[in-house]
Design a protein around this motif. Sequence first.
Motif, PDB file in Angstrom:
ATOM      1  N   ASP A  34       0.833  -1.204   0.000  1.00  0.00           N
ATOM      2  CA  ASP A  34       0.000   0.000   0.000  1.00  0.00           C
ATOM      3  C   ASP A  34       0.872   1.260   0.000  1.00  0.00           C
ATOM      4  O   ASP A  34       2.103   1.177   0.063  1.00  0.00           O
ATOM      5  CB  ASP A  34      -0.927  -0.002   1.212  1.00  0.00           C
ATOM      6  N   CYS A  35       0.227   2.421  -0.046  1.00  0.00           N
ATOM      7  CA  CYS A  35       0.949   3.690  -0.201  1.00  0.00           C
ATOM      8  C   CYS A  35       0.751   4.592   1.013  1.00  0.00           C
ATOM      9  O   CYS A  35      -0.331   4.633   1.603  1.00  0.00           O
ATOM     10  CB  CYS A  35       0.452   4.440  -1.439  1.00  0.00           C
ATOM     11  N   LEU A  36       1.805   5.328   1.357  1.00  0.00           N
ATOM     12  CA  LEU A  36       1.747   6.353   2.394  1.00  0.00           C
ATOM     13  C   LEU A  36       2.870   7.342   2.133  1.00  0.00           C
ATOM     14  O   LEU A  36       4.037   6.953   2.060  1.00  0.00           O
ATOM     15  CB  LEU A  36       1.903   5.737   3.785  1.00  0.00           C
ATOM     16  N   GLY A  37       2.508   8.624   1.972  1.00  0.00           N
ATOM     17  CA  GLY A  37       3.544   9.612   1.713  1.00  0.00           C
ATOM     18  C   GLY A  37       3.013  11.032   1.766  1.00  0.00           C
ATOM     19  O   GLY A  37       1.802  11.272   1.848  1.00  0.00           O
ATOM     20  N   LYS A  38       3.949  11.987   1.711  1.00  0.00           N
ATOM     21  CA  LYS A  38       3.625  13.408   1.834  1.00  0.00           C
ATOM     22  C   LYS A  38       3.622  14.075   0.467  1.00  0.00           C
ATOM     23  O   LYS A  38       4.545  13.899  -0.329  1.00  0.00           O
ATOM     24  CB  LYS A  38       4.639  14.093   2.756  1.00  0.00           C
ATOM     25  N   LEU A  39       2.563  14.869   0.214  1.00  0.00           N
ATOM     26  CA  LEU A  39       2.443  15.637  -1.023  1.00  0.00           C
ATOM     27  C   LEU A  39       2.602  17.119  -0.689  1.00  0.00           C
ATOM     28  O   LEU A  39       1.781  17.691   0.027  1.00  0.00           O
ATOM     29  CB  LEU A  39       1.083  15.389  -1.679  1.00  0.00           C
ATOM     30  N   GLU A  40       3.657  17.728  -1.201  1.00  0.00           N
ATOM     31  CA  GLU A  40       3.900  19.157  -1.004  1.00  0.00           C
ATOM     32  C   GLU A  40       3.561  19.896  -2.293  1.00  0.00           C
ATOM     33  O   GLU A  40       4.122  19.602  -3.350  1.00  0.00           O
ATOM     34  CB  GLU A  40       5.356  19.399  -0.621  1.00  0.00           C
ATOM     35  N   ILE A  41       2.641  20.843  -2.200  1.00  0.00           N
ATOM     36  CA  ILE A  41       2.219  21.617  -3.365  1.00  0.00           C
ATOM     37  C   ILE A  41       3.190  22.788  -3.550  1.00  0.00           C
ATOM     38  O   ILE A  41       3.260  23.689  -2.707  1.00  0.00           O
ATOM     39  CB  ILE A  41       0.776  22.128  -3.202  1.00  0.00           C
ATOM     40  N   LYS A  42       3.941  22.762  -4.634  1.00  0.00           N
ATOM     41  CA  LYS A  42       4.927  23.814  -4.900  1.00  0.00           C
ATOM     42  C   LYS A  42       4.314  25.014  -5.618  1.00  0.00           C
ATOM     43  O   LYS A  42       4.743  26.154  -5.407  1.00  0.00           O
ATOM     44  CB  LYS A  42       6.069  23.252  -5.751  1.00  0.00           C
ATOM     45  N   GLU A  43       3.322  24.746  -6.480  1.00  0.00           N
ATOM     46  CA  GLU A  43       2.727  25.821  -7.273  1.00  0.00           C
ATOM     47  C   GLU A  43       1.211  25.683  -7.271  1.00  0.00           C
ATOM     48  O   GLU A  43       0.678  24.568  -7.312  1.00  0.00           O
ATOM     49  CB  GLU A  43       3.236  25.777  -8.717  1.00  0.00           C
ATOM     50  N   THR A  44       0.529  26.819  -7.230  1.00  0.00           N
ATOM     51  CA  THR A  44      -0.931  26.814  -7.314  1.00  0.00           C
ATOM     52  C   THR A  44      -1.354  26.369  -8.707  1.00  0.00           C
ATOM     53  O   THR A  44      -0.752  26.762  -9.714  1.00  0.00           O
ATOM     54  CB  THR A  44      -1.483  28.220  -7.021  1.00  0.00           C
ATOM     55  N   GLY A  45      -2.392  25.519  -8.757  1.00  0.00           N
ATOM     56  CA  GLY A  45      -2.848  25.073 -10.061  1.00  0.00           C
ATOM     57  C   GLY A  45      -3.789  23.895  -9.970  1.00  0.00           C
ATOM     58  O   GLY A  45      -4.286  23.537  -8.896  1.00  0.00           O
ATOM     59  N   SER A  46      -4.021  23.293 -11.131  1.00  0.00           N
ATOM     60  CA  SER A  46      -4.900  22.133 -11.235  1.00  0.00           C
ATOM     61  C   SER A  46      -4.050  20.867 -11.185  1.00  0.00           C
ATOM     62  O   SER A  46      -3.043  20.750 -11.887  1.00  0.00           O
ATOM     63  CB  SER A  46      -5.692  22.191 -12.541  1.00  0.00           C
ATOM     64  N   TYR A  47      -4.489  19.924 -10.356  1.00  0.00           N
ATOM     65  CA  TYR A  47      -3.752  18.677 -10.167  1.00  0.00           C
ATOM     66  C   TYR A  47      -4.703  17.496 -10.366  1.00  0.00           C
ATOM     67  O   TYR A  47      -5.927  17.629 -10.235  1.00  0.00           O
ATOM     68  CB  TYR A  47      -3.150  18.598  -8.758  1.00  0.00           C
ATOM     69  N   ARG A  48      -4.105  16.353 -10.670  1.00  0.00           N
ATOM     70  CA  ARG A  48      -4.896  15.127 -10.699  1.00  0.00           C
ATOM     71  C   ARG A  48      -4.095  13.996 -10.054  1.00  0.00           C
ATOM     72  O   ARG A  48      -2.871  13.945 -10.155  1.00  0.00           O
ATOM     73  CB  ARG A  48      -5.315  14.748 -12.117  1.00  0.00           C
ATOM     74  N   LEU A  49      -4.829  13.125  -9.380  1.00  0.00           N
ATOM     75  CA  LEU A  49      -4.238  11.946  -8.746  1.00  0.00           C
ATOM     76  C   LEU A  49      -4.772  10.721  -9.469  1.00  0.00           C
ATOM     77  O   LEU A  49      -5.990  10.555  -9.613  1.00  0.00           O
ATOM     78  CB  LEU A  49      -4.604  11.907  -7.264  1.00  0.00           C
ATOM     79  N   GLN A  50      -3.866   9.876  -9.929  1.00  0.00           N
ATOM     80  CA  GLN A  50      -4.261   8.641 -10.593  1.00  0.00           C
ATOM     81  C   GLN A  50      -3.804   7.451  -9.752  1.00  0.00           C
ATOM     82  O   GLN A  50      -2.665   7.407  -9.285  1.00  0.00           O
ATOM     83  CB  GLN A  50      -3.656   8.557 -11.996  1.00  0.00           C
TER      84      GLN A  50
END
Length: 728
Positions: free
Chosen positions: A410-426
């Motif tokens: 399974d997955c576990l981790g930190k997502l740091e947003i560097k720039e404002t914008g549109s994102y998608r998670l697949q």
Amino acid sequence: MPSILSVPRFRDAAPGARILCALGLLLAQLCLAPQPVAAQSVALPLPRLLTLTPAGFQRSVAGSEPTTIEVKVSGENLDGWEEGGQYVPPQLLFSHPGITATALLSAEGKPEKDRYLVRVASEVPSGLHDARMMTALGISSGRVCTASDHPETLRTDPAADVSQAFPLAPGIVCNAKATAQVADHYRLELQTGQRVVIDCAARGIESKLRPVLILADATGADLVAERRGGLLDFTAPAPSTYFVKIHDLSFQGGPEFFYRLLVHDLPVGAPLPARQAAVEPVLSFSWPPVGFPATAPAQESEDPDPAAVQQVTLAADAAVALDVAGRFFPAADVDTYQFTAEAGQIWWIEVASERLGAPTNPAVVVQRSLPGAGLVWEDTAEFSDIAAPIKPSTNHYAYDGPPYESGSADCLGKLEIKETGSYRLQIRDLFGGTRDDPQAIYRLVIRKAAPDFALVCWPLHMELRNGDRAALSKPLALRGGGTVSLEVAAIRRDGFDGPIELAVSGLPEGVTATGLRIPAGATRGQILLTAAESPPRAFAGVAISGKGLINGQSIERPCRLAGHCWPVRDGWSEIPFPRLIPETLVSAGGLEKAPLTLRSTAPEPIEVAEGGSFTVPLELLKRGEVSGAQFQMRVIGAGFEQQPGFELNVAAPAPVTFDLAKLKIPPGDHVLAFITSAVTKYAPAAVTKLAPDAVGEAQPPAAADVAEILVSQPVHVRVTPATKEATP
């Protein structure tokens, strides 16, 4: 879904093919045959409950009398004992108080060996419950049994072909054991368009069986086969008699290859039914995070369009921005969640799938839409496996790690947003490219940081370098004067890196516990359970826990216990599979004492100033013959592992000196212990002559070499702050 197969019968094959097939079967039998037992065995004998027949029973209806069923047990070292001049038969115990057992009495009024009458009250919930035995050596390992809401039957006669087929009916559980070298046959009457789902519980109830399910027509010709998960879905094309065949993947059989067969009658198009209850794999100890509901509040939108996108909102003030359940279905399914995020935001992403029991390997990629570039996406983060806190064995024995998997795909981790914008998670299943499995479920969580930890432990596994391949189930049945070590693994969540203090409560009289702290940033610790020289015979359910300081608050978390389902003595011929144990039982005061006791003779705690040195005088109590003149010792305990290993003289142990300046041990209370593996001559204590199956003046068994872990009793050290010299 199962595929339609045309399986030729052995006698229809060409002569050359028959010869190759026979040679293949012979080779398989040779590979699976028991290996010769070495002169030196591993681990002292322990009581182990191996089979419970039948493996389940129907609970009684509310307000009615308890259901009564006759049960037969088998195992290792399940002997009774003598107390006050009377014989006490081994006691069959269950984890729920509504399930009770009494020894089955013969016509002469004596307890029959290995046979019990079990009563199941109506308040017993459906699902799995642990059975154990209290024996002369203490509490045994557990074996799960199932309490169900269905009528139950037990197949005992052979069913090797269609003429011997056992009748099946929807809604009735059939308990049975697989027959070696042949398939078990069952008869099922179906009408045109009638849909049945056949569920074979095996691995999930600790059976060694790896089931192959086959549905055949009235002539016995195979129509559908399922070799992966023990679940077969079939709709009858015509009214007829059909046959269900079951065998082990490698055609093994016997009492250890038991199973529970349940046929569901379902409308065409209805979802698959819930599977029969199954044990929890060790890696599931880290799910769910504390405070999360058992089921997700949201469900993915199962749009058949593979390009479908699900819009989600990550509210900046939300502790949990997304908690959704989904499926990796159909094959090669990729689910996409699109959102807007602002620079500086930090989110933690966690996926549970393998920890939910699905045979999956989830992977997550987060992408950012490039401004002014149309539909062009740039990878910003990828998340995959949760690393094991303690590297597990890669070959299913303790050559390079314990035979327990505490990490996960399974997955576990930190997502740091560097720039404002549109994102998608697949999110996708790396194993799901060609597999259509509606049970390949997942749960996706996006949340703010919630530092925490989860703990699991297991009896310390011996690390021999002489070819040992054992992975043994080890009940916590302590011998007098003995110390047992539990290895503790910690999954740290969302950045928590503080120390974790370990503790045990509820111990039986005569047993003490000492936790060896998990240091800051570390993922491994130990707990020592020590029995007095002559503790009273008793057992108790105990609670193991760890405490950590999170955001200024002391947080306590339970520590789950893991154990092997079977005692595997040769990892080359059998792969061990462990599980989480729902109840931790500890016993002491059995028939035997530990062959060796290593302890300090210094008054405790040993007090020493910071940066100073201290010496631990050692005493080795020997209750039998010891092999070798020296033991190669090492030290365990937070901060003390850096102490060089040393040789301990078996005849006259020398004191051990510690230099705190080199070890950099800070002020405070600390615990250390000494550990090694030792070989002693072992002869089992005589079983009471009052036992119903006792045989006159039987010759006592000869002593044999047994290798076992030797852990010293804990040594408590108090380091006081160094006194600063006054400035003139």
